[in-house]
Design a protein around this motif. Structure first.
Motif, mmCIF file in Angstrom:
data_model
loop_
_atom_site.group_PDB
_atom_site.id
_atom_site.type_symbol
_atom_site.label_atom_id
_atom_site.label_comp_id
_atom_site.label_asym_id
_atom_site.label_seq_id
_atom_site.Cartn_x
_atom_site.Cartn_y
_atom_site.Cartn_z
ATOM 1 N N GLU A 13 0.821 -1.196 0.000
ATOM 2 C CA GLU A 13 0.000 0.000 0.000
ATOM 3 C C GLU A 13 0.863 1.257 0.000
ATOM 4 O O GLU A 13 0.615 2.192 -0.745
ATOM 5 C CB GLU A 13 -0.928 -0.013 1.206
ATOM 6 C CG GLU A 13 -1.875 1.171 1.218
ATOM 7 C CD GLU A 13 -2.863 1.101 2.339
ATOM 8 O OE1 GLU A 13 -3.180 2.169 2.885
ATOM 9 O OE2 GLU A 13 -3.309 0.002 2.675
ATOM 10 N N ASN A 14 1.914 1.290 0.820
ATOM 11 C CA ASN A 14 2.770 2.477 0.872
ATOM 12 C C ASN A 14 3.476 2.697 -0.455
ATOM 13 O O ASN A 14 3.589 3.826 -0.900
ATOM 14 C CB ASN A 14 3.793 2.355 2.001
ATOM 15 C CG ASN A 14 3.137 2.468 3.366
ATOM 16 O OD1 ASN A 14 2.054 3.024 3.477
ATOM 17 N ND2 ASN A 14 3.774 1.938 4.380
ATOM 18 N N SER A 16 2.422 1.791 -3.407
ATOM 19 C CA SER A 16 1.409 2.207 -4.364
ATOM 20 C C SER A 16 1.032 3.670 -4.146
ATOM 21 O O SER A 16 0.912 4.432 -5.097
ATOM 22 C CB SER A 16 0.180 1.310 -4.247
ATOM 23 O OG SER A 16 -0.814 1.724 -5.144
ATOM 24 N N ASN A 17 0.847 4.069 -2.883
ATOM 25 C CA ASN A 17 0.502 5.459 -2.588
ATOM 26 C C ASN A 17 1.613 6.397 -3.013
ATOM 27 O O ASN A 17 1.359 7.459 -3.556
ATOM 28 C CB ASN A 17 0.199 5.635 -1.099
ATOM 29 C CG ASN A 17 -1.125 5.010 -0.712
ATOM 30 O OD1 ASN A 17 -1.966 4.742 -1.561
ATOM 31 N ND2 ASN A 17 -1.306 4.749 0.562
ATOM 32 N N ALA A 18 2.851 6.024 -2.750
ATOM 33 C CA ALA A 18 3.992 6.855 -3.132
ATOM 34 C C ALA A 18 4.099 6.941 -4.653
ATOM 35 O O ALA A 18 4.374 8.009 -5.199
ATOM 36 C CB ALA A 18 5.275 6.296 -2.531
ATOM 37 N N ASN A 20 1.603 6.641 -6.822
ATOM 38 C CA ASN A 20 0.501 7.479 -7.284
ATOM 39 C C ASN A 20 0.801 8.955 -7.063
ATOM 40 O O ASN A 20 0.553 9.784 -7.942
ATOM 41 C CB ASN A 20 -0.795 7.102 -6.566
ATOM 42 C CG ASN A 20 -1.272 5.717 -6.912
ATOM 43 O OD1 ASN A 20 -0.820 5.118 -7.876
ATOM 44 N ND2 ASN A 20 -2.174 5.186 -6.108
ATOM 45 N N ALA A 21 1.345 9.284 -5.894
ATOM 46 C CA ALA A 21 1.671 10.681 -5.588
ATOM 47 C C ALA A 21 2.745 11.206 -6.534
ATOM 48 O O ALA A 21 2.646 12.335 -7.034
ATOM 49 C CB ALA A 21 2.130 10.803 -4.135
ATOM 50 N N GLU A 57 -4.607 -0.250 -12.178
ATOM 51 C CA GLU A 57 -4.138 1.132 -12.211
ATOM 52 C C GLU A 57 -3.317 1.337 -13.481
ATOM 53 O O GLU A 57 -2.440 0.541 -13.798
ATOM 54 C CB GLU A 57 -3.298 1.456 -10.987
ATOM 55 C CG GLU A 57 -4.133 1.617 -9.740
ATOM 56 C CD GLU A 57 -3.321 2.225 -8.619
ATOM 57 O OE1 GLU A 57 -3.046 3.444 -8.669
ATOM 58 O OE2 GLU A 57 -2.962 1.475 -7.709
ATOM 59 N N CYS A 112 -7.601 9.537 -11.574
ATOM 60 C CA CYS A 112 -6.962 10.029 -10.351
ATOM 61 C C CYS A 112 -6.379 11.421 -10.585
ATOM 62 O O CYS A 112 -6.482 12.284 -9.726
ATOM 63 C CB CYS A 112 -5.864 9.077 -9.901
ATOM 64 S SG CYS A 112 -6.468 7.427 -9.532
#
Length: 115
Positions: A13-14, A16-18, A20-21, A57, A112
């Motif tokens: 998750e981390n 993926s979040n990084a 995406n950001a 994604e 997104c």
């Protein structure tokens, strides 16, 4: 060089979040990206990031150089983020306009971020 990820498709998750950001920041700031995808490194301009109808994604990127499975290293490509590795934001600025970009025809059901 900023925003480097060694295993973007790690499934964490981390991570993926990084990823995406970093991808959305590159789109907003009109920066180019370098990344590894299906056998080689590529450089391109990200234009949109979202999720397909199947839940994958995706990133819509105009590839400007690097590896190409099709032998055509330039042009529009849709990349699955779970297959993309070593994402790196470059200092080079992306083009303001690319022929063929149409936000109405993106291959994503959820957006997104986009230009």
């Amino acid at each position: 060089m900023t925003g480097r990820f060694d295993s973007a498709g790690s499934g964490t998750e981390n991570g993926s979040n990084a990823l995406n950001a970093t991808l959305c920041a590159a789109i907003r700031q009109r920066k180019t990206l370098r990344f590894h995808y299906k056998g080689g490194y590529r450089v391109g301009e990200p234009w949109a990031h979202g999720v397909s109808h199947a839940g994958a994604e995706l990133a819509l990127i105009y590839q400007t150089e690097g590896h190409s499975s099709s032998g055509q290293p330039l042009g529009w490509r849709t990349f699955r983020l779970d297959r993309l590795w070593e994402l790196e934001t470059l200092e080079a600025t992306a083009a303001d306009h690319r022929e063929g970009y149409d936000p109405a025809t993106l291959p994503m059901t959820t957006i997104c971020c986009q230009r």
